[in-house]
Scaffold this motif. Sequence first.
Motif, PDB file in Angstrom:
ATOM      1  N   TRP A  68       0.837  -1.208   0.000  1.00  0.00           N
ATOM      2  CA  TRP A  68       0.000   0.000   0.000  1.00  0.00           C
ATOM      3  C   TRP A  68       0.867   1.251   0.000  1.00  0.00           C
ATOM      4  O   TRP A  68       0.617   2.203  -0.717  1.00  0.00           O
ATOM      5  CB  TRP A  68      -0.914  -0.003   1.223  1.00  0.00           C
ATOM      6  CG  TRP A  68      -1.687   1.270   1.397  1.00  0.00           C
ATOM      7  CD1 TRP A  68      -2.887   1.581   0.829  1.00  0.00           C
ATOM      8  CD2 TRP A  68      -1.299   2.423   2.164  1.00  0.00           C
ATOM      9  NE1 TRP A  68      -3.270   2.854   1.209  1.00  0.00           N
ATOM     10  CE2 TRP A  68      -2.301   3.388   2.024  1.00  0.00           C
ATOM     11  CE3 TRP A  68      -0.192   2.712   2.951  1.00  0.00           C
ATOM     12  CZ2 TRP A  68      -2.245   4.630   2.649  1.00  0.00           C
ATOM     13  CZ3 TRP A  68      -0.127   3.957   3.577  1.00  0.00           C
ATOM     14  CH2 TRP A  68      -1.152   4.894   3.423  1.00  0.00           C
TER      15      TRP A  68
ATOM     16  N   GLY B 275       3.654   0.732  -3.485  1.00  0.00           N
ATOM     17  CA  GLY B 275       3.227   0.335  -4.824  1.00  0.00           C
ATOM     18  C   GLY B 275       3.888  -0.938  -5.318  1.00  0.00           C
ATOM     19  O   GLY B 275       3.607  -1.402  -6.425  1.00  0.00           O
TER      20      GLY B 275
ATOM     21  N   ASN C 200       2.347   5.867  -2.061  1.00  0.00           N
ATOM     22  CA  ASN C 200       0.956   6.221  -1.839  1.00  0.00           C
ATOM     23  C   ASN C 200       0.862   7.691  -1.441  1.00  0.00           C
ATOM     24  O   ASN C 200       1.525   8.135  -0.502  1.00  0.00           O
ATOM     25  CB  ASN C 200       0.363   5.339  -0.758  1.00  0.00           C
ATOM     26  CG  ASN C 200      -1.120   5.465  -0.643  1.00  0.00           C
ATOM     27  OD1 ASN C 200      -1.646   6.563  -0.499  1.00  0.00           O
ATOM     28  ND2 ASN C 200      -1.820   4.356  -0.705  1.00  0.00           N
TER      29      ASN C 200
ATOM     30  N   ASN D  48      -1.311   9.150   0.152  1.00  0.00           N
ATOM     31  CA  ASN D  48      -1.873   9.301   1.493  1.00  0.00           C
ATOM     32  C   ASN D  48      -0.913   8.848   2.586  1.00  0.00           C
ATOM     33  O   ASN D  48      -1.273   8.843   3.754  1.00  0.00           O
ATOM     34  CB  ASN D  48      -3.175   8.507   1.611  1.00  0.00           C
ATOM     35  CG  ASN D  48      -4.247   9.048   0.712  1.00  0.00           C
ATOM     36  OD1 ASN D  48      -4.389  10.261   0.575  1.00  0.00           O
ATOM     37  ND2 ASN D  48      -4.969   8.179   0.046  1.00  0.00           N
ATOM     38  N   ALA D  49       0.311   8.500   2.220  1.00  0.00           N
ATOM     39  CA  ALA D  49       1.271   7.968   3.190  1.00  0.00           C
ATOM     40  C   ALA D  49       1.577   8.960   4.301  1.00  0.00           C
ATOM     41  O   ALA D  49       1.802   8.568   5.429  1.00  0.00           O
ATOM     42  CB  ALA D  49       2.546   7.550   2.481  1.00  0.00           C
TER      43      ALA D  49
END
Length: 76
Positions: free
Chosen positions: A38, A41, A68, A70-71
């Motif tokens: 997640w 990638g 990501n 949103n990390a």
Amino acid sequence: MAGHRIFQFSFATIYPLYVAKVERKGRSRAEVDQVICWLTGYDESGLRRAVSDGVDMEGFFAAAPAMNPNASSSPA
């Protein structure tokens, strides 16, 4: 954070430590893999390749297929 000493370690050294820690807490390797995939990638074969190739942590994150977006988001 570039230049931090953790980035000199190989992913193959750090990964089993992540797995051991979550297993002590009643979680599974599959859950570690899910979170790493997640975040970065990578797919399952990409993770296995990073372990077997001995890529360092800096290279692991630098070569991540798609970090990501949103990390860095803080939890709600």
